[in-house]
Design a protein around this motif. Structure first.
Motif, short mmCIF file in Angstrom:
data_model
loop_
_atom_site.label_atom_id
_atom_site.label_comp_id
_atom_site.label_asym_id
_atom_site.label_seq_id
_atom_site.Cartn_x
_atom_site.Cartn_y
_atom_site.Cartn_z
N GLU A 26 -2.74 -0.50 -4.11
CA GLU A 26 -1.60 -1.33 -3.77
C GLU A 26 -0.88 -1.68 -5.06
OE1 GLU A 26 -3.24 -3.83 0.01
OE2 GLU A 26 -3.89 -4.49 -1.96
N LYS A 63 0.84 -1.19 0.00
CA LYS A 63 0.00 0.00 0.00
C LYS A 63 0.87 1.24 0.00
CE LYS A 63 -3.74 -0.07 2.54
NZ LYS A 63 -4.71 0.09 3.64
N SER A 86 -6.94 -1.05 -2.70
CA SER A 86 -6.64 -1.64 -1.41
C SER A 86 -7.89 -2.00 -0.61
CB SER A 86 -5.74 -0.71 -0.59
OG SER A 86 -6.41 0.50 -0.30
#
Length: 68
Positions: A25, A12, A39
């Protein structure tokens, strides 16, 4: 066509946080490119970028090409 293979853990962004915690991410792929996913919803899909496309994107970020 060779399928994309993710070769590193998804990480992330360090800019993630705050009230909404919206972020992406990024992981490395077997061809030297990157895989990108949401994410908050990683199961919704992954976008894959070839090495030259990812390098161009990062270069644009560094030079302010995408600034408002």
């Amino acid at each position: 066509m060779t399928p994309h293979r993710v070769t590193s853990p998804f990480i992330k962004s360090s800019y993630s946080g705050g009230a909404s915690n919206d972020c992406v991410e990024v992981a490395r792929t077997s061809d030297g490119g990157r895989a990108v996913r949401d994410s908050k919803n990683p199961g919704m899909g992954t976008q894959f970028y070839a090495p030259h496309a990812w390098d161009s994107f990062i270069s644009g970020l560094r030079t302010g090409e995408f600034a408002h």
